[in-house]
Design a protein around this motif. Sequence first.
Motif, PDB file in Angstrom:
ATOM      1  N   PHE A  46      46.394  53.281  35.824  1.00  0.00           N
ATOM      2  CA  PHE A  46      46.777  53.406  34.417  1.00  0.00           C
ATOM      3  C   PHE A  46      48.237  53.807  34.272  1.00  0.00           C
ATOM      4  O   PHE A  46      48.729  54.691  34.969  1.00  0.00           O
ATOM      5  CB  PHE A  46      45.887  54.464  33.769  1.00  0.00           C
ATOM      6  CG  PHE A  46      46.260  54.816  32.358  1.00  0.00           C
ATOM      7  CD1 PHE A  46      47.131  55.854  32.083  1.00  0.00           C
ATOM      8  CD2 PHE A  46      45.698  54.112  31.297  1.00  0.00           C
ATOM      9  CE1 PHE A  46      47.452  56.197  30.781  1.00  0.00           C
ATOM     10  CE2 PHE A  46      46.013  54.451  29.988  1.00  0.00           C
ATOM     11  CZ  PHE A  46      46.902  55.495  29.735  1.00  0.00           C
ATOM     12  N   ILE A  47      48.935  53.117  33.363  1.00  0.00           N
ATOM     13  CA  ILE A  47      50.318  53.485  33.074  1.00  0.00           C
ATOM     14  C   ILE A  47      50.422  54.091  31.683  1.00  0.00           C
ATOM     15  O   ILE A  47      50.887  55.214  31.500  1.00  0.00           O
ATOM     16  CB  ILE A  47      51.258  52.268  33.137  1.00  0.00           C
ATOM     17  CG1 ILE A  47      51.203  51.603  34.503  1.00  0.00           C
ATOM     18  CG2 ILE A  47      52.684  52.679  32.811  1.00  0.00           C
ATOM     19  CD1 ILE A  47      51.989  50.306  34.543  1.00  0.00           C
ATOM     20  N   ILE A  48      49.999  53.320  30.689  1.00  0.00           N
ATOM     21  CA  ILE A  48      50.146  53.748  29.303  1.00  0.00           C
ATOM     22  C   ILE A  48      49.196  52.937  28.436  1.00  0.00           C
ATOM     23  O   ILE A  48      48.831  51.810  28.803  1.00  0.00           O
ATOM     24  CB  ILE A  48      51.609  53.584  28.820  1.00  0.00           C
ATOM     25  CG1 ILE A  48      51.834  54.292  27.486  1.00  0.00           C
ATOM     26  CG2 ILE A  48      52.009  52.117  28.752  1.00  0.00           C
ATOM     27  CD1 ILE A  48      53.310  54.421  27.100  1.00  0.00           C
TER      28      ILE A  48
ATOM     29  N   TYR B  90      36.293  42.984  44.317  1.00  0.00           N
ATOM     30  CA  TYR B  90      35.385  43.621  43.372  1.00  0.00           C
ATOM     31  C   TYR B  90      35.860  45.053  43.131  1.00  0.00           C
ATOM     32  O   TYR B  90      35.956  45.857  44.050  1.00  0.00           O
ATOM     33  CB  TYR B  90      33.957  43.598  43.924  1.00  0.00           C
ATOM     34  CG  TYR B  90      33.388  42.204  43.923  1.00  0.00           C
ATOM     35  CD1 TYR B  90      33.773  41.271  44.885  1.00  0.00           C
ATOM     36  CD2 TYR B  90      32.494  41.797  42.938  1.00  0.00           C
ATOM     37  CE1 TYR B  90      33.292  39.974  44.864  1.00  0.00           C
ATOM     38  CE2 TYR B  90      31.999  40.504  42.912  1.00  0.00           C
ATOM     39  CZ  TYR B  90      32.406  39.594  43.872  1.00  0.00           C
ATOM     40  OH  TYR B  90      31.930  38.308  43.841  1.00  0.00           O
ATOM     41  N   PHE B  91      36.152  45.328  41.871  1.00  0.00           N
ATOM     42  CA  PHE B  91      36.636  46.647  41.486  1.00  0.00           C
ATOM     43  C   PHE B  91      35.553  47.404  40.730  1.00  0.00           C
ATOM     44  O   PHE B  91      34.796  46.834  39.945  1.00  0.00           O
ATOM     45  CB  PHE B  91      37.857  46.536  40.571  1.00  0.00           C
ATOM     46  CG  PHE B  91      39.086  45.999  41.235  1.00  0.00           C
ATOM     47  CD1 PHE B  91      39.498  44.707  41.003  1.00  0.00           C
ATOM     48  CD2 PHE B  91      39.841  46.809  42.071  1.00  0.00           C
ATOM     49  CE1 PHE B  91      40.647  44.202  41.607  1.00  0.00           C
ATOM     50  CE2 PHE B  91      40.985  46.318  42.682  1.00  0.00           C
ATOM     51  CZ  PHE B  91      41.380  45.006  42.442  1.00  0.00           C
ATOM     52  N   CYS B  92      35.566  48.690  40.949  1.00  0.00           N
ATOM     53  CA  CYS B  92      34.723  49.593  40.198  1.00  0.00           C
ATOM     54  C   CYS B  92      35.643  50.529  39.423  1.00  0.00           C
ATOM     55  O   CYS B  92      36.744  50.874  39.900  1.00  0.00           O
ATOM     56  CB  CYS B  92      33.833  50.372  41.162  1.00  0.00           C
ATOM     57  SG  CYS B  92      32.816  51.635  40.397  1.00  0.00           S
ATOM     58  N   ALA B  93      35.233  50.915  38.235  1.00  0.00           N
ATOM     59  CA  ALA B  93      36.003  51.862  37.434  1.00  0.00           C
ATOM     60  C   ALA B  93      35.041  52.838  36.787  1.00  0.00           C
ATOM     61  O   ALA B  93      33.862  52.538  36.602  1.00  0.00           O
ATOM     62  CB  ALA B  93      36.820  51.133  36.370  1.00  0.00           C
ATOM     63  N   GLN B 102      39.846  54.028  31.768  1.00  0.00           N
ATOM     64  CA  GLN B 102      39.030  53.710  32.921  1.00  0.00           C
ATOM     65  C   GLN B 102      39.873  53.869  34.190  1.00  0.00           C
ATOM     66  O   GLN B 102      40.959  53.304  34.277  1.00  0.00           O
ATOM     67  CB  GLN B 102      38.483  52.285  32.808  1.00  0.00           C
ATOM     68  CG  GLN B 102      37.532  52.107  31.628  1.00  0.00           C
ATOM     69  CD  GLN B 102      37.033  50.694  31.481  1.00  0.00           C
ATOM     70  OE1 GLN B 102      37.068  49.897  32.414  1.00  0.00           O
ATOM     71  NE2 GLN B 102      36.544  50.368  30.301  1.00  0.00           N
ATOM     72  N   PHE B 103      39.338  54.620  35.134  1.00  0.00           N
ATOM     73  CA  PHE B 103      40.006  54.837  36.418  1.00  0.00           C
ATOM     74  C   PHE B 103      39.414  53.874  37.443  1.00  0.00           C
ATOM     75  O   PHE B 103      38.199  53.828  37.620  1.00  0.00           O
ATOM     76  CB  PHE B 103      39.796  56.279  36.886  1.00  0.00           C
ATOM     77  CG  PHE B 103      40.451  57.300  36.014  1.00  0.00           C
ATOM     78  CD1 PHE B 103      39.795  57.806  34.897  1.00  0.00           C
ATOM     79  CD2 PHE B 103      41.716  57.768  36.299  1.00  0.00           C
ATOM     80  CE1 PHE B 103      40.396  58.748  34.079  1.00  0.00           C
ATOM     81  CE2 PHE B 103      42.326  58.715  35.494  1.00  0.00           C
ATOM     82  CZ  PHE B 103      41.661  59.201  34.376  1.00  0.00           C
ATOM     83  N   PHE B 104      40.269  53.156  38.102  1.00  0.00           N
ATOM     84  CA  PHE B 104      39.814  52.123  39.025  1.00  0.00           C
ATOM     85  C   PHE B 104      39.811  52.594  40.473  1.00  0.00           C
ATOM     86  O   PHE B 104      40.673  53.374  40.888  1.00  0.00           O
ATOM     87  CB  PHE B 104      40.696  50.879  38.910  1.00  0.00           C
ATOM     88  CG  PHE B 104      40.356  50.008  37.742  1.00  0.00           C
ATOM     89  CD1 PHE B 104      40.730  50.369  36.455  1.00  0.00           C
ATOM     90  CD2 PHE B 104      39.636  48.837  37.928  1.00  0.00           C
ATOM     91  CE1 PHE B 104      40.408  49.568  35.372  1.00  0.00           C
ATOM     92  CE2 PHE B 104      39.300  48.031  36.848  1.00  0.00           C
ATOM     93  CZ  PHE B 104      39.689  48.394  35.568  1.00  0.00           C
ATOM     94  N   GLY B 105      38.863  52.063  41.215  1.00  0.00           N
ATOM     95  CA  GLY B 105      38.845  52.254  42.653  1.00  0.00           C
ATOM     96  C   GLY B 105      39.741  51.232  43.334  1.00  0.00           C
ATOM     97  O   GLY B 105      40.292  50.357  42.681  1.00  0.00           O
TER      98      GLY B 105
END
Lengths: 115, 113
Positions: A46-48, B90-93, B102-105
């Motif tokens: 995440f940036i902004i 494949y990403f998980c968030a 949302q924070f991604f792995g």
Amino acid sequence: GESVGLHLPTLSVQEGDNSIINCAYSNSASDYFIWYKQESGKGPQFIIDIRSNMDKRQGQRVTVLLNKTVKHLSLQIAATQPGDSAVYFCAENPFSTSGTYKYIFGTGTRLKVLA
Amino acid sequence: EAGVTQFPSHSVIEKGQTVTLRCDPISGHDNLYWYRRVMGKEIKFLLHFVKESKQDESGMPNNRFLAERTGGTYSTLKVQPAELEDSGVYFCASSQANYNEQFFGPGTRLTVL
């Protein structure tokens, strides 16, 4: 992890200059927008973000501009540094129409910072 | 605080085999999302869990994909049988509340041969 794709549009910027990365989004009903940075081997970071009731938001060295009339989003990076080299994705969340919080991502832009 | 973790980081399998990907969200995050990026294209949504319940699975491509989140903690995504077009990352968030960031792995790179 992931290595970035080979066919992304690329923006090359001299170190110290400002960078502007553009994104056209698809859904006029989207009400939340995010910029992510992805470095090789890592997930999106995440940036902004910006909500649809705003047209500009500033962070540390970054500014996001939103033009809802033409469905356009831009990310400005001031005094670009080598560590800014990455792929940048814009994402939108059309919650008001979808009722869910899934993000719709753009194709990404590779930023290369030249020393 | 640990971020979102995914296992394995890479998986290479043959067409027709089964693969299970695992995601551990940030502790305390009720919302968990799966996305994938195929052939260098854009990242696409697969599904969204709220705790152990599937809130939105509209992005799941077909019934060869099965996602679970028993107990509302980690999640698995099984592909059975895998096809060539399933290759990608494949990403998980995860997010604390569904309207939050949302924070991604780091993603799992899946290669189907």
